[in-house]
Design a protein around this motif. Structure first.
Motif, PDB file in Angstrom:
ATOM      1  N   PHE A  85      27.301  12.348  -7.033  1.00 15.17           N
ATOM      2  CA  PHE A  85      28.491  11.202  -7.215  1.00 15.17           C
ATOM      3  C   PHE A  85      27.539  10.186  -8.740  1.00 15.17           C
ATOM      4  CE2 PHE A  85      32.429  10.028  -5.868  1.00 15.17           C
ATOM      5  CZ  PHE A  85      33.144  10.618  -6.281  1.00 15.17           C
ATOM      6  N   ARG A  86      26.442  10.358  -8.509  1.00 14.60           N
ATOM      7  CA  ARG A  86      25.327   9.054  -8.516  1.00 14.60           C
ATOM      8  C   ARG A  86      23.945   9.489  -8.947  1.00 14.60           C
ATOM      9  NH1 ARG A  86      28.316   7.452  -4.535  1.00 14.60           N
ATOM     10  NH2 ARG A  86      29.289   5.893  -4.383  1.00 14.60           N
ATOM     11  N   ASP A  87      23.483   9.158 -10.002  1.00 11.61           N
ATOM     12  CA  ASP A  87      22.097   9.314 -10.093  1.00 11.61           C
ATOM     13  C   ASP A  87      20.732   9.423  -9.314  1.00 11.61           C
ATOM     14  OD1 ASP A  87      19.774  10.097 -12.458  1.00 11.61           O
ATOM     15  OD2 ASP A  87      19.357   8.856 -10.860  1.00 11.61           O
ATOM     16  N   PRO A  88      20.550  10.443  -8.484  1.00  7.10           N
ATOM     17  CA  PRO A  88      19.749   9.905  -7.248  1.00  7.10           C
ATOM     18  C   PRO A  88      19.673   9.129  -7.272  1.00  7.10           C
ATOM     19  CG  PRO A  88      19.340  12.379  -8.077  1.00  7.10           C
ATOM     20  CD  PRO A  88      20.118  11.574  -9.291  1.00  7.10           C
ATOM     21  N   ALA A  89      18.331   8.664  -7.548  1.00  7.35           N
ATOM     22  CA  ALA A  89      17.898   7.008  -7.786  1.00  7.35           C
ATOM     23  C   ALA A  89      18.298   6.261  -8.033  1.00  7.35           C
ATOM     24  CB  ALA A  89      16.579   6.737  -9.116  1.00  7.35           C
ATOM     25  N   VAL A  90      19.388   5.866  -8.302  1.00  9.39           N
ATOM     26  CA  VAL A  90      20.910   5.385  -8.208  1.00  9.39           C
ATOM     27  C   VAL A  90      20.942   5.249  -7.155  1.00  9.39           C
ATOM     28  CG1 VAL A  90      22.948   3.858  -9.652  1.00  9.39           C
ATOM     29  CG2 VAL A  90      21.043   5.185 -10.759  1.00  9.39           C
ATOM     30  N   LEU A  91      21.142   6.365  -6.377  1.00  9.01           N
ATOM     31  CA  LEU A  91      21.780   6.339  -4.426  1.00  9.01           C
ATOM     32  C   LEU A  91      20.924   6.256  -4.280  1.00  9.01           C
ATOM     33  CD1 LEU A  91      23.785   7.072  -2.680  1.00  9.01           C
ATOM     34  CD2 LEU A  91      22.946   9.586  -3.180  1.00  9.01           C
ATOM     35  N   ILE A  92      19.568   6.782  -4.167  1.00 12.85           N
ATOM     36  CA  ILE A  92      18.557   6.132  -3.122  1.00 12.85           C
ATOM     37  C   ILE A  92      18.087   4.395  -3.687  1.00 12.85           C
ATOM     38  CG2 ILE A  92      16.003   5.968  -2.903  1.00 12.85           C
ATOM     39  CD1 ILE A  92      16.172   8.685  -4.112  1.00 12.85           C
ATOM     40  N   LYS A  93      18.264   3.788  -4.398  1.00 11.93           N
ATOM     41  CA  LYS A  93      18.248   2.554  -4.611  1.00 11.93           C
ATOM     42  C   LYS A  93      19.157   1.580  -3.769  1.00 11.93           C
ATOM     43  CE  LYS A  93      15.636   0.152  -6.122  1.00 11.93           C
ATOM     44  NZ  LYS A  93      14.711  -0.767  -6.092  1.00 11.93           N
ATOM     45  N   ALA A  94      20.224   1.877  -4.472  1.00  7.83           N
ATOM     46  CA  ALA A  94      21.733   1.815  -3.672  1.00  7.83           C
ATOM     47  C   ALA A  94      21.352   1.408  -2.138  1.00  7.83           C
ATOM     48  CB  ALA A  94      22.965   2.750  -4.122  1.00  7.83           C
ATOM     49  N   VAL A  95      21.415   3.060  -1.356  1.00  3.88           N
ATOM     50  CA  VAL A  95      20.428   2.992   0.355  1.00  3.88           C
ATOM     51  C   VAL A  95      20.295   1.644   0.644  1.00  3.88           C
ATOM     52  CG1 VAL A  95      20.393   4.473   1.930  1.00  3.88           C
ATOM     53  CG2 VAL A  95      22.113   4.535   0.363  1.00  3.88           C
ATOM     54  N   THR A  96      19.194   1.581  -0.376  1.00  6.69           N
ATOM     55  CA  THR A  96      17.797   0.930   0.061  1.00  6.69           C
ATOM     56  C   THR A  96      17.816  -0.460   0.002  1.00  6.69           C
ATOM     57  OG1 THR A  96      15.833   2.279  -0.719  1.00  6.69           O
ATOM     58  CG2 THR A  96      15.296   0.629  -0.886  1.00  6.69           C
ATOM     59  N   THR A  97      18.847  -0.831  -1.269  1.00  9.10           N
ATOM     60  CA  THR A  97      19.140  -2.060  -1.185  1.00  9.10           C
ATOM     61  C   THR A  97      20.210  -2.702  -0.067  1.00  9.10           C
ATOM     62  OG1 THR A  97      19.410  -2.000  -3.600  1.00  9.10           O
ATOM     63  CG2 THR A  97      20.377  -3.977  -2.529  1.00  9.10           C
ATOM     64  N   LEU A  98      20.939  -1.775   0.024  1.00  9.56           N
ATOM     65  CA  LEU A  98      22.451  -2.037   1.422  1.00  9.56           C
ATOM     66  C   LEU A  98      21.206  -2.062   2.732  1.00  9.56           C
ATOM     67  CD1 LEU A  98      24.830  -1.929   2.781  1.00  9.56           C
ATOM     68  CD2 LEU A  98      24.881   0.437   2.681  1.00  9.56           C
ATOM     69  N   ASP A  99      19.882  -1.798   2.711  1.00  8.75           N
ATOM     70  CA  ASP A  99      19.469  -2.116   4.073  1.00  8.75           C
ATOM     71  C   ASP A  99      18.469  -2.708   4.174  1.00  8.75           C
ATOM     72  OD1 ASP A  99      17.896  -0.264   5.783  1.00  8.75           O
ATOM     73  OD2 ASP A  99      16.426  -0.734   5.570  1.00  8.75           O
ATOM     74  N   VAL A 100      18.018  -3.780   2.705  1.00  6.09           N
ATOM     75  CA  VAL A 100      17.189  -4.568   2.424  1.00  6.09           C
ATOM     76  C   VAL A 100      18.022  -6.071   2.932  1.00  6.09           C
ATOM     77  CG1 VAL A 100      16.455  -6.372   1.612  1.00  6.09           C
ATOM     78  CG2 VAL A 100      15.417  -4.248   1.606  1.00  6.09           C
ATOM     79  N   LEU A 101      19.493  -5.518   2.364  1.00  9.52           N
ATOM     80  CA  LEU A 101      20.323  -6.618   2.873  1.00  9.52           C
ATOM     81  C   LEU A 101      21.167  -6.650   3.643  1.00  9.52           C
ATOM     82  CD1 LEU A 101      21.800  -7.105  -1.507  1.00  9.52           C
ATOM     83  CD2 LEU A 101      20.034  -8.144   0.741  1.00  9.52           C
ATOM     84  N   SER A 102      21.643  -5.945   4.237  1.00  7.25           N
ATOM     85  CA  SER A 102      21.751  -6.354   5.783  1.00  7.25           C
ATOM     86  C   SER A 102      21.051  -6.109   6.841  1.00  7.25           C
ATOM     87  CB  SER A 102      22.543  -4.617   6.397  1.00  7.25           C
ATOM     88  OG  SER A 102      22.130  -3.869   6.401  1.00  7.25           O
ATOM     89  N   GLY A 103      19.945  -6.183   6.797  1.00 11.95           N
ATOM     90  CA  GLY A 103      18.477  -6.016   7.495  1.00 11.95           C
ATOM     91  C   GLY A 103      18.701  -5.188   8.763  1.00 11.95           C
ATOM     92  N   GLY A 104      18.390  -4.108   7.993  1.00 13.02           N
ATOM     93  CA  GLY A 104      18.039  -2.882   8.633  1.00 13.02           C
ATOM     94  C   GLY A 104      18.945  -2.504   9.201  1.00 13.02           C
ATOM     95  N   ARG A 105      20.523  -1.732   8.417  1.00  8.50           N
ATOM     96  CA  ARG A 105      21.607  -1.574   9.242  1.00  8.50           C
ATOM     97  C   ARG A 105      21.830  -0.652   7.968  1.00  8.50           C
ATOM     98  NH1 ARG A 105      25.405  -4.995   9.388  1.00  8.50           N
ATOM     99  NH2 ARG A 105      24.841  -6.766   9.045  1.00  8.50           N
ATOM    100  N   ALA A 106      21.585   0.243   7.798  1.00 10.63           N
ATOM    101  CA  ALA A 106      22.040   0.775   6.332  1.00 10.63           C
ATOM    102  C   ALA A 106      21.943   2.727   7.159  1.00 10.63           C
ATOM    103  CB  ALA A 106      21.188   1.207   5.395  1.00 10.63           C
ATOM    104  N   TRP A 107      22.508   3.596   6.727  1.00  5.37           N
ATOM    105  CA  TRP A 107      22.862   4.990   6.998  1.00  5.37           C
ATOM    106  C   TRP A 107      23.030   5.617   4.894  1.00  5.37           C
ATOM    107  CZ3 TRP A 107      22.907   8.278  11.091  1.00  5.37           C
ATOM    108  CH2 TRP A 107      23.539   8.275  12.485  1.00  5.37           C
TER     109      TRP A 107
END
Length: 289
Positions: A85-107
């Motif tokens: 669905f997404r370029d790998p680097a973009v997906l990894i960045k999206a999940v990383t961003t979610l983790d940072v902004l949620s305080g470590g709650r991303a899968w």
């Protein structure tokens, strides 16, 4: 036994203008309960066979960012993102961003992808099955590098990154869940890369669940990994009118098959607060099991 909720349908009767308020109500109701994770489907078209194709569907990572702002405890992820669905680097960045902004709650919820009708309808990239699995392996390898801070060049058969900078790194390294039941390729990928698998609950499917978990165990044995390191999750629909006690009984039966985490969906309909209360009450009862 963990219990989670997945939002797959946004067709609340008040219409599209009320999606924001209804989705916020779901998140705010569940946050602080014993429910473990709030998941969303990652499709651009409605993919639930019990729903219409033209029913509302939200883009997953924008939705997860909204949910992160509405919660403080629930873990958050997709069930699951198709590899291409997404370029790998973009997906990894999206999940990383979610983790940072949620305080470590991303899968990172990931699958090989399957929906050819959706791909044709919207012009999405969906290569042959074998290639999708190869691309998923490379995506997971790149995610490991970026989350570990390894900025050396990555070169796979499909993906290349000359300088894979991944900053900021996650607050908590996102656990990887791989969805799917293929015993030869999917469960092998789980054994090699994942922290959790996700199977499906079907009528009279006990023998199938046992067989799939046995297959996962064999893959783990072959690579020398303890199967106990992998959380065994399963997606199951809440039956209309089902009580918390009845849901607990079903979950305990699934626990007897080796399932450790049940993700509950409302098939063909959006969640109501009364149904969410059933799941939250069952989660509280199961928490001590």
């Amino acid at each position: 036994m963990r219990l989670s909720v997945s939002v797959t349908n946004f067709s609340w009767p008040e219409g599209p203008t009320a999606i924001r308020a209804n989705l916020a109500a779901v998140a705010e109701f569940l946050d602080g309960t014993a429910v473990d994770t709030l998941w969303v489907a990652d499709h651009l078209l409605q993919a639930d066979p019990a729903s219409r194709l033209d029913e509302p569907m939200l883009e997953a990572y924008t939705t997860l960012g909204f949910l992160a702002a509405k919660t403080s405890e629930l873990r958050l992820g997709t069930l699951v993102t198709a590899t291409t669905f997404r370029d790998p680097a973009v997906l990894i960045k999206a999940v990383t961003t979610l983790d940072v902004l949620s305080g470590g709650r991303a899968w990172l919820g990931l699958g090989a992808g399957y929906n050819a009708d959706e791909a044709r309808a919207l012009g999405l990239f969906l290569p042959p099955t074998g290639e999708r699995f190869d691309r998923m392996r490379e995506l997971l390898q790149l995610a490991r590098r970026m989350w570990d801070g390894d900025e050396s060049p990555y070169e796979g058969s499909y993906y290349r990154a000359e300088h894979p900078i991944g900053r900021p790194r996650p607050i908590v390294r996102p656990p990887v869940l791989i969805g799917g039941t293929g015993e030869r390729r999917t469960l092998r990928m789980v054994a090699e890369y994942a922290d959790a698998c996700n199977l499906f609950d079907i009528p009279n499917g006990d023998s199938m669940i046992r067989r799939q978990l046995d297959a996962l165990g064999r893959h783990c044995d072959e690579i020398g990994r303890p199967r106990q390191e992998i959380e065994h999750t399963l997606t199951s629909a809440l039956t209309p009118g089902e009580s918390a006690d009845q849901l607990v009984e079903r979950c305990r039966k699934l626990a007897g098959l080796g399932i450790q985490h049940v993700v509950v969906i409302a098939r063909g309909r959006p969640w109501t607060l009364s149904e969410l209360d059933v799941v939250a009450s069952a989660a509280a009862l199961l928490k001590g099991d």
